[in-house]
Design an enzyme around this catalytic site. Sequence first.
Site, PDB file in Angstrom:
ATOM      1  N   ASP A 186      -2.595  -7.176  12.022  1.00  0.00           N
ATOM      2  CA  ASP A 186      -1.657  -8.014  12.779  1.00  0.00           C
ATOM      3  C   ASP A 186      -0.420  -8.276  11.913  1.00  0.00           C
ATOM      4  O   ASP A 186      -0.302  -7.766  10.808  1.00  0.00           O
ATOM      5  CB  ASP A 186      -2.332  -9.332  13.187  1.00  0.00           C
ATOM      6  CG  ASP A 186      -2.759 -10.159  11.989  1.00  0.00           C
ATOM      7  OD1 ASP A 186      -3.160  -9.566  10.976  1.00  0.00           O
ATOM      8  OD2 ASP A 186      -2.680 -11.398  12.050  1.00  0.00           O
ATOM      9  N   HIS A 200      -8.151  -0.643  12.717  1.00  0.00           N
ATOM     10  CA  HIS A 200      -7.400  -1.499  13.634  1.00  0.00           C
ATOM     11  C   HIS A 200      -6.096  -1.957  12.971  1.00  0.00           C
ATOM     12  O   HIS A 200      -6.109  -2.657  11.957  1.00  0.00           O
ATOM     13  CB  HIS A 200      -8.268  -2.707  13.996  1.00  0.00           C
ATOM     14  CG  HIS A 200      -7.617  -3.700  14.895  1.00  0.00           C
ATOM     15  ND1 HIS A 200      -7.633  -3.598  16.265  1.00  0.00           N
ATOM     16  CD2 HIS A 200      -6.936  -4.834  14.625  1.00  0.00           C
ATOM     17  CE1 HIS A 200      -6.992  -4.621  16.792  1.00  0.00           C
ATOM     18  NE2 HIS A 200      -6.554  -5.390  15.823  1.00  0.00           N
ATOM     19  N   ASP A 247     -15.581   3.876  14.148  1.00  0.00           N
ATOM     20  CA  ASP A 247     -14.219   4.185  13.715  1.00  0.00           C
ATOM     21  C   ASP A 247     -13.293   4.291  14.920  1.00  0.00           C
ATOM     22  O   ASP A 247     -12.869   5.375  15.297  1.00  0.00           O
ATOM     23  CB  ASP A 247     -14.203   5.486  12.903  1.00  0.00           C
ATOM     24  CG  ASP A 247     -12.807   5.804  12.390  1.00  0.00           C
ATOM     25  OD1 ASP A 247     -11.994   4.866  12.257  1.00  0.00           O
ATOM     26  OD2 ASP A 247     -12.521   6.993  12.136  1.00  0.00           O
ATOM     27  N   GLU A 249     -11.195  -3.076  10.964  1.00  0.00           N
ATOM     28  CA  GLU A 249      -9.812  -3.435  10.651  1.00  0.00           C
ATOM     29  C   GLU A 249      -9.499  -3.036   9.206  1.00  0.00           C
ATOM     30  O   GLU A 249     -10.390  -2.653   8.446  1.00  0.00           O
ATOM     31  CB  GLU A 249      -9.586  -4.943  10.852  1.00  0.00           C
ATOM     32  CG  GLU A 249      -8.107  -5.299  10.912  1.00  0.00           C
ATOM     33  CD  GLU A 249      -7.804  -6.671  11.533  1.00  0.00           C
ATOM     34  OE1 GLU A 249      -8.748  -7.348  11.959  1.00  0.00           O
ATOM     35  OE2 GLU A 249      -6.620  -7.037  11.581  1.00  0.00           O
TER      36      GLU A 249
END
Length: 737
Positions: free
Chosen positions: A341, A660, A708, A717
Amino acid sequence: MPLWERSRLVSVLAVASLLTIGAAAPALADEVEQVKNGGFDGTTDPFWSTAGMPMTLTNGQACVDVPGGTTNRWDVAIGQNDLPLVAGQSYRFSFDASGDAGHVVRAIVGLAVSPYDTYFEQSPVLGDLTHYSSTFTASTDTTQGQVAFQLGGSAEPWHFCLDNVSLVGGVPPEVYVPDTGPRVRVNQVAYLPNGPKIATVVTTATTALPWQLNDSAGKVVARGTSIPRGVDVSSGQNVQTIDFGRYAGAGTGYTITADGETSRPFDIGSGAYRTLRADALKFYYTQRSGIAIDDALRPGYGRAAGHVDVAPNQGDGNVPCQAGVCDYTLDVRGGWYDAGDHGKYVVNGGISTWELLNEYERSAAVRKVSLNIPESGNRVPDILDEARWELNFLLEMQVPAGKPDAGMVHHKIHDQNWTGLPLLPSQDAQPRELHPVSTAATLNLAAVAAQAARIYCKYDPAFAARALKAARTAYTAAKANPARYAPGSDGNGGGAYNDDNVTDEFYWAAAELFLTTGEKQYQSDVLASPDHTADIFGAGAFDWASTAAAGRLDLALIPNHLPGLPAVKNSVVAGAEKYLAVQKAQAYGVPYAPANNMWDWGSNSIILNNMVVLAGAYSLTGNPKYRTAVLTGVDYVLGRNALNQSYVTGYGEVSSQNEHSRWYAHELDPTLPHPPNGTLAGGANSSIQDPYAQSKLTGCVAQFCYIDDIQSWSTNEEAINWNAALSWVSAFVADQG
Ligand SMILES: [Ca+2]
Ligand SMILES: [Ca+2]
Ligand SMILES: [Ca+2]
């Protein structure tokens, strides 16, 4: 990241499932179609399209001319609302689509109203009319579901057609079986010539098996028999181990054969670890916020600067607090994005920075490693230049003098609302907000700024002095505000990173301040801390919320004159003995065995951090059994595991590729890169909190709780604290070779 997402209440982005291309499965009796007029028979109703993009019926299909010049996938779309979804029920989502070659449709099943959660998504690259079908399990009950086909993000206009849209409930759930390849499991990267060499073979055999080691020419260079180990708890597999440590040769392309299976190839040599040491650190450059990433320095990863006040970013140069929290703004540009993020969290930044600075303090060789960053060649070790990028940010998060709570540190800064994937940092349009100060964040700054003061004084005395002043101020402020805990939830745009026990952070900060200054006030606080004598080495040694071991390790290993130092050193050795015993009991050689076989979020970093304790015991005692333990533990991360894959991108025959991340989102957008080589995936997580993992892995046993896929934020992540553990351990291994 990572651990904070524990407190995430809804998945932002949810599920995707295996994309299959082929004929639709036959309907079963209890299957129920949810989509109305999915075949576009005579009308496009009740489908909608975004303004300015009317649908036309062409040959019984709904077609649109997609406008160019949009930014996000969701800027233009076709969809249908008011679809009911039932939590726990499996659905088959299918459609036929065509588009100008190379364009992508993001097909989702999600919530039609705020917060627009995505329950399932797939993003096929289009061409001629193709049937797409996949199944997923709904995670939420709603009557306001939608199917949508997002078409934005193209600079050029293009043409898209859609037909036979179907969302069928009551389908049998897919049974996911991972492809685990040959049953002989090895470190797919390299064993050190002067290190232990152990493989694991998955077999039904319960008596010893013959094995052979072949070199790259196929010549048998060693033979022996395996050791039956019974059923391994962490995988549920019956296994045997193969010890080929007596082989003294070196080279590439070795394989082990046993029980009729041949392992993936591996090296015997140390070169890979010197490369890994650099790559694990180079990870941080492309995590940087506030600076354009130079494609010449990282080919394939160049991108515009993120969050520098250039639209659509709302910038980090002048960030207000959440409503009612403070009456000032701060310039908090820079730092590293925490994980996949765009948030920046002081507590996770703290432990990450500590571990890199500790790597610098403990490994002389890493100081000479060039990272090919903008600061290379400036006579300061690149590892310190990279760590300083985050240190500057951490310093910016401190409340300025004259303001309420001066000296305390804001817990985090992130978007007001969660964003979807993919999204380059420079394209994030969300408002940014400072969250309240916390004692934990304040002590994180105190600890790492104190640590920085003793390290950078040689290179930049003014910076070192500034850091020490900030550390002292923070520590004093934390003592005056010892229980300001970050809430478990205060917004919807980032992780909480809440931690209601800061005894460990106080201990760590006091230890670092004592090590840097030698002052009695900090010594007294170290000696008075309950964590100074407690057994702090649990199933996992340390992480962002449990930092006592960081203090204990530094007191044991950084030269100082603390009274009672022998006991401190002995406690580290005792902790290492626990991890050694755990490792010996495990046929995969993992120094990690949590209670009830419940592997934690980010298990790979926990395993690696336990190895930091083992490496500490090696430094303290010189006993080679601890060195052997670290070198054996590395095997798990690099392929000697139940899934037969390396968790480090680009290392090993089969490695994690789809961690991620909003900007390494190749899986969702072929024009974006995979994560860079040297990126560590979070790893097996028994609690599989994300819907994608739940749709594939429900019922998984520990090591198997990993997939994955970019949608699996709870198992896959990437994160700055996890790569710090990889970086530290890879430097140790490189130093042994
Ligand atoms: Ca049709
Ligand atoms: Ca440098
Ligand atoms: Ca804590």
